[in-house]
Design a protein around this motif. Sequence first.
Motif, short mmCIF file in Angstrom:
data_model
loop_
_atom_site.label_atom_id
_atom_site.label_comp_id
_atom_site.label_asym_id
_atom_site.label_seq_id
_atom_site.Cartn_x
_atom_site.Cartn_y
_atom_site.Cartn_z
N THR A 132 1.33 3.66 -7.27
CA THR A 132 1.64 3.02 -5.99
C THR A 132 2.74 1.99 -6.22
N VAL B 49 -2.59 -3.87 3.23
CA VAL B 49 -2.60 -2.63 2.45
C VAL B 49 -4.01 -2.05 2.40
N GLN C 182 -5.11 1.41 4.39
CA GLN C 182 -5.59 2.57 3.64
C GLN C 182 -7.00 2.96 4.04
N LEU D 111 -1.65 5.49 6.28
CA LEU D 111 -1.79 5.73 4.85
C LEU D 111 -0.46 5.48 4.13
N MET E 200 0.41 2.55 1.41
CA MET E 200 0.84 2.85 0.05
C MET E 200 2.13 2.16 -0.33
N TYR E 201 3.01 1.92 0.63
CA TYR E 201 4.31 1.33 0.31
C TYR E 201 4.42 -0.15 0.67
N LYS F 281 2.52 -2.65 -0.71
CA LYS F 281 1.89 -3.50 -1.72
C LYS F 281 2.85 -4.55 -2.26
#
Length: 151
Positions: A4, A81, A85, A127, A131-132, A134
């Motif tokens: 990730t 995040v 998710q 999602l 994931m992007y 963080k």
Amino acid sequence: MAHTPVNHPARPIYRAIGGLTGLYLVAFGVLGVIASAGNEVLAQDDTQVLGQSTNLGLSLLSALLGAAVLAGTAIGRNVDVAINQWLAYALMVISLAGLALIRTDANIFNFSVATVIVLMVVSLVLLVVGMYGKVGTDEEKEAWQKARLVL
């Protein structure tokens, strides 16, 4: 997860997309509450909002989940995040269950095929945003880049 990305350059854009997704869920929920006012909570009728079948239960759930996404986006610091998710996975399960039960009496959220498709798209967007988005320290970013280059 090691794969990730940390501190992705497009992180602000993904965070904005997450906020817009939360706004969509809240808007759908509020419009659904208005449209289904006076009906039973889990009614199976022909109430539609934004081209999707809904009832009071699904509208309240959508508004609640959208508010959670907006709260996570406002807080930031990787809280968004985690929220994005987990809610993405939850929405996938809910929409797949709705698809499986669409023509039965167990269709408690009054799903239609359009509702399932929109919920799946929303869950996939959340999602990707999760994931992007963080954020990490420079050491975490460096470790991620080294692990990425090894692959």
